[in-house]
Design a protein around this motif. Sequence first.
Motif, PDB file in Angstrom:
ATOM      1  N   HIS A   1      -8.266   9.351  20.724  1.00 34.20           N
ATOM      2  CA  HIS A   1      -6.885   8.947  20.428  1.00 34.20           C
ATOM      3  C   HIS A   1      -6.362   9.862  19.333  1.00 34.20           C
ATOM      4  N   ARG A   2      -5.049  10.064  19.313  1.00 33.88           N
ATOM      5  CA  ARG A   2      -4.499  10.826  18.192  1.00 33.88           C
ATOM      6  C   ARG A   2      -3.160  10.243  17.741  1.00 33.88           C
ATOM      7  N   ASP A   3      -2.882  10.437  16.463  1.00 30.63           N
ATOM      8  CA  ASP A   3      -1.703   9.864  15.806  1.00 30.63           C
ATOM      9  C   ASP A   3      -1.123  10.974  14.935  1.00 30.63           C
ATOM     10  N   VAL A   4       0.140  11.320  15.165  1.00 29.91           N
ATOM     11  CA  VAL A   4       0.736  12.442  14.432  1.00 29.91           C
ATOM     12  C   VAL A   4       1.906  11.913  13.605  1.00 29.91           C
TER      13      VAL A   4
ATOM     14  N   PRO B   1      -2.238   0.687  19.613  1.00 30.37           N
ATOM     15  CA  PRO B   1      -2.229  -0.729  20.019  1.00 30.37           C
ATOM     16  C   PRO B   1      -3.303  -1.037  21.055  1.00 30.37           C
ATOM     17  N   ASP B   2      -3.622  -0.045  21.921  1.00 33.37           N
ATOM     18  CA  ASP B   2      -4.629  -0.329  22.955  1.00 33.37           C
ATOM     19  C   ASP B   2      -6.055  -0.108  22.445  1.00 33.37           C
ATOM     20  N   ALA B   3      -6.190   0.296  21.180  1.00 32.37           N
ATOM     21  CA  ALA B   3      -7.539   0.490  20.623  1.00 32.37           C
ATOM     22  C   ALA B   3      -7.560   0.026  19.160  1.00 32.37           C
ATOM     23  N   PRO B   4      -7.336  -1.287  18.959  1.00 32.32           N
ATOM     24  CA  PRO B   4      -7.198  -1.793  17.586  1.00 32.32           C
ATOM     25  C   PRO B   4      -8.496  -1.711  16.772  1.00 32.32           C
ATOM     26  N   GLU B   5      -9.603  -1.387  17.457  1.00 33.85           N
ATOM     27  CA  GLU B   5     -10.886  -1.304  16.748  1.00 33.85           C
ATOM     28  C   GLU B   5     -10.974  -0.035  15.890  1.00 33.85           C
ATOM     29  N   PHE B   6     -10.031   0.901  16.076  1.00 33.93           N
ATOM     30  CA  PHE B   6     -10.015   2.116  15.251  1.00 33.93           C
ATOM     31  C   PHE B   6      -8.989   1.961  14.134  1.00 33.93           C
ATOM     32  N   GLN B   7      -9.435   2.227  12.911  1.00 37.29           N
ATOM     33  CA  GLN B   7      -8.519   2.156  11.772  1.00 37.29           C
ATOM     34  C   GLN B   7      -8.501   3.506  11.056  1.00 37.29           C
ATOM     35  N   VAL B   8      -7.313   3.920  10.621  1.00 33.77           N
ATOM     36  CA  VAL B   8      -7.226   5.217   9.943  1.00 33.77           C
ATOM     37  C   VAL B   8      -6.554   5.046   8.583  1.00 33.77           C
ATOM     38  N   THR B   9      -6.917   5.918   7.673  1.00 33.57           N
ATOM     39  CA  THR B   9      -6.160   5.991   6.426  1.00 33.57           C
ATOM     40  C   THR B   9      -4.980   6.896   6.771  1.00 33.57           C
ATOM     41  N   ARG B  10      -3.863   6.254   7.059  1.00 34.98           N
ATOM     42  CA  ARG B  10      -2.818   6.944   7.817  1.00 34.98           C
ATOM     43  C   ARG B  10      -2.189   8.115   7.058  1.00 34.98           C
ATOM     44  N   LEU B  11      -2.034   7.978   5.753  1.00 33.11           N
ATOM     45  CA  LEU B  11      -1.414   9.070   4.982  1.00 33.11           C
ATOM     46  C   LEU B  11      -2.429   9.623   3.986  1.00 33.11           C
TER      47      LEU B  11
ATOM     48  N   VAL C   1       2.183  17.444   7.765  1.00 31.53           N
ATOM     49  CA  VAL C   1       1.999  16.599   8.951  1.00 31.53           C
ATOM     50  C   VAL C   1       0.587  16.024   8.881  1.00 31.53           C
ATOM     51  N   LYS C   2       0.498  14.706   8.999  1.00 34.61           N
ATOM     52  CA  LYS C   2      -0.824  14.083   8.992  1.00 34.61           C
ATOM     53  C   LYS C   2      -1.231  13.806  10.450  1.00 34.61           C
ATOM     54  N   ILE C   3      -2.430  14.255  10.795  1.00 29.37           N
ATOM     55  CA  ILE C   3      -2.933  14.024  12.159  1.00 29.37           C
ATOM     56  C   ILE C   3      -4.210  13.188  12.040  1.00 29.37           C
ATOM     57  N   ASN C   4      -4.170  11.992  12.607  1.00 25.89           N
ATOM     58  CA  ASN C   4      -5.339  11.106  12.566  1.00 25.89           C
ATOM     59  C   ASN C   4      -5.970  11.059  13.954  1.00 25.89           C
TER      60      ASN C   4
ATOM     61  N   GLY D   1       0.800  -1.228   0.000  1.00 28.02           N
ATOM     62  CA  GLY D   1       0.000   0.000   0.000  1.00 28.02           C
ATOM     63  C   GLY D   1       0.829   1.272   0.000  1.00 28.02           C
ATOM     64  N   GLY D   2       2.007   1.228   0.637  1.00 29.22           N
ATOM     65  CA  GLY D   2       2.820   2.449   0.712  1.00 29.22           C
ATOM     66  C   GLY D   2       2.022   3.572   1.340  1.00 29.22           C
ATOM     67  N   ALA D   3       1.896   4.697   0.615  1.00 28.19           N
ATOM     68  CA  ALA D   3       1.178   5.859   1.159  1.00 28.19           C
ATOM     69  C   ALA D   3      -0.336   5.691   1.071  1.00 28.19           C
ATOM     70  N   ALA D   4      -0.808   4.638   0.408  1.00 29.91           N
ATOM     71  CA  ALA D   4      -2.249   4.348   0.379  1.00 29.91           C
ATOM     72  C   ALA D   4      -2.494   3.168   1.307  1.00 29.91           C
ATOM     73  N   THR D   5      -2.624   3.467   2.587  1.00 35.43           N
ATOM     74  CA  THR D   5      -2.609   2.411   3.601  1.00 35.43           C
ATOM     75  C   THR D   5      -3.658   2.666   4.684  1.00 35.43           C
ATOM     76  N   THR D   6      -4.269   1.608   5.158  1.00 36.19           N
ATOM     77  CA  THR D   6      -5.168   1.690   6.321  1.00 36.19           C
ATOM     78  C   THR D   6      -4.479   0.974   7.473  1.00 36.19           C
ATOM     79  N   GLU D   7      -4.376   1.633   8.613  1.00 42.55           N
ATOM     80  CA  GLU D   7      -3.655   1.030   9.731  1.00 42.55           C
ATOM     81  C   GLU D   7      -4.363   1.316  11.048  1.00 42.55           C
ATOM     82  N   SER D   8      -4.009   0.539  12.063  1.00 42.80           N
ATOM     83  CA  SER D   8      -4.521   0.781  13.426  1.00 42.80           C
ATOM     84  C   SER D   8      -3.355   1.320  14.240  1.00 42.80           C
ATOM     85  N   PRO D   9      -3.232   2.632  14.371  1.00 40.16           N
ATOM     86  CA  PRO D   9      -2.029   3.171  15.022  1.00 40.16           C
ATOM     87  C   PRO D   9      -2.035   3.079  16.538  1.00 40.16           C
TER      88      PRO D   9
END
Length: 547
Positions: free
Chosen positions: A454-457, A50-60, A335-338, A40-48
């Motif tokens: 939750h937030r992912d930067v 670990p303590d809340a794997p039920e949330f998935q983000v399109t990271r980039l 900067v991507k903020i999920n 996927g590279g920059a087209a990726t869905t991930e669970s950033p």
Amino acid sequence: MAARYDAIVVGGGHNGLVAAAYLARSGAKTVVLEGRHKTGGAATTESPWPDAPEFQVTRLSYVMSLLPPTIINDLELARHGYKIYPMGPYYQAFPEGGSIKLYADDAKRNHESVSQWSKKDADAMPKWDAWLAGLADVLGPLLLTVPPAIGSRKPRDLAATLKLAWRHRGLDVRTIADVTRLMTMSIADLLDDWFESPQVKGALAVNGVIGTWAGPYEPGTAYVMAHHSIGDVGDGHLGNWGFQEGGMGAVSSAIESAAREHGAEVRLNAPVARILVEGNRAVGVVLENGDEIRAKVVVSTLHPRTAFLEQVGRENLPDDFATDIEHWKSRSGVVKINLALGELPDFIADPGTQLQEHHTGSVEMAPTMEYIERAFQDARDGKAAVRPFSDGVIPTAFDKTLCPEGTHIMSLFTQWVPADWSEEPHAEELDAYADRMIDCYNELAPNFKSSILHRDVVGPYQMEHEYGLVGGNIFHGELSLEQLFHMRPAPGYADYRTPVDGLYYGSSATHAGGGVCGIPGWQAARAAIADRKSVVRGRGRSASRRS
Ligand SMILES: Cc1cc2nc3c(=O)[nH]c(=O)nc-3n(C[C@H](O)[C@H](O)[C@H](O)COP(=O)(O)OP(=O)(O)OC[C@H]3O[C@@H](n4cnc5c(N)ncnc54)[C@H](O)[C@@H]3O)c2cc1C
């Protein structure tokens, strides 16, 4: 004994997967070598979290638009899970009160919305849309065109240049002038020619600076706006921007599934260290673990600096080409903020946490042109923007697969931090930057901050070191004028071939990239397949053709 294939694709981003699918479909025994644990590279869905794997983000990357129907249909992507929800309107709430919504396909509602800020701008809007549509008719088909080697005197290149000129023989003086304006002007100057209200200009400027190391007053940003506004690449009308169900990783998975169905093999955790070159011909690759894999065709989809300077090596490249790649500009300051949200933003201008239309499109933080410019000037001065600009989306307004019922995912594509933040993590400063970004939204929607679960930067350093986006540029290289069309990635080599025979190049750093459009991967595979056929017919083609 080295493993043997007909074709090796280096990099399992969406372009690599598209290339592999077409190569495998043509009958070539194909393997994709992906360095990470997933494609996927920059087209990726991930669970950033670990303590809340039920949330998935399109990271980039976060929204689709430019994938052509040809690729969707050839690879039968709908059958493999490609499913797009069209986005709602562009939405900006203003600190001084009120909001604006812009609709891609509803002139009447656009007029009503813009009239609140300027009657004159509301009247100008349909003409602007028609003007842009006219230019998209010229520029759209160019996205599917293989750029000729302009200036080369070889008969084949001259013929390609003449063919391109002939195809555009119908263009009149006015259209050429408009295209020239688009290619050379700043988005700020262009919008000043059309509109008067700061709110409308701020709204329309966003597409001119997305992913770009340039503020809205920099020449060339008008073209960046057009690149993001083209809706039809000449082989059918593309939808407006939309959200893939399951996030952008599901686009990559659909392409991967099609590639596998055609027989391609995909190897994960298989980082490539070198491309093997013997007598100016690519003959395979060496993995970081020392394994050697051989093939007559190698397609690289990595950033040009990695692909050419690190993996092919200057010693195997013509001097001028290597110098061009060394000079390749690859900055962004993105900067991507999920975010995982407990409830939707409750805007003062449009109250309520229940799902409403303004939650379904882009939820912007770009109130004026000056606001956007200030954010860029901060970064150019060497500090992260005090008040960053953001292109926000809430895909879960439609897509219920990404998080638990009652919660939401919000993706903020923000700019700018200094371009050299790709060299160091700057973790604490990134956190402070994310705090300020969130505060900006909180001023417009006071429940925003407290709704964040939750937030992912993800900053430029992580983009480079985890995803291979050198310099943090989101497109493998800036969309500046000197890096477009016949110059992408280098003059004389914009036809998806390289100075090394048997080595093809299909990353976002080629013409039609960037973005999740698959065109570079498709074109690189087409070039390889065409050359293979001409070798079979006894008309081999040399790659070293800049003259
Ligand atoms: C934050 C962000 C937001 C974006 N938003 C959008 C958007 O909303 N819409 C849109 O259309 N585009 C967007 N883009 C741009 C788009 O995502 C990219 O242009 C596109 O995904 C690049 O695809 P690619 O296949 O060319 O390269 P990549 O996706 O970079 O794929 C290259 C692959 O090669 C792998 N790799 C790297 N080194 C090695 C090695 N040594 N050996 C083997 N494999 C290796 C990488 O892991 C990666 O999987 C965004 C990009 C970013 C970063």
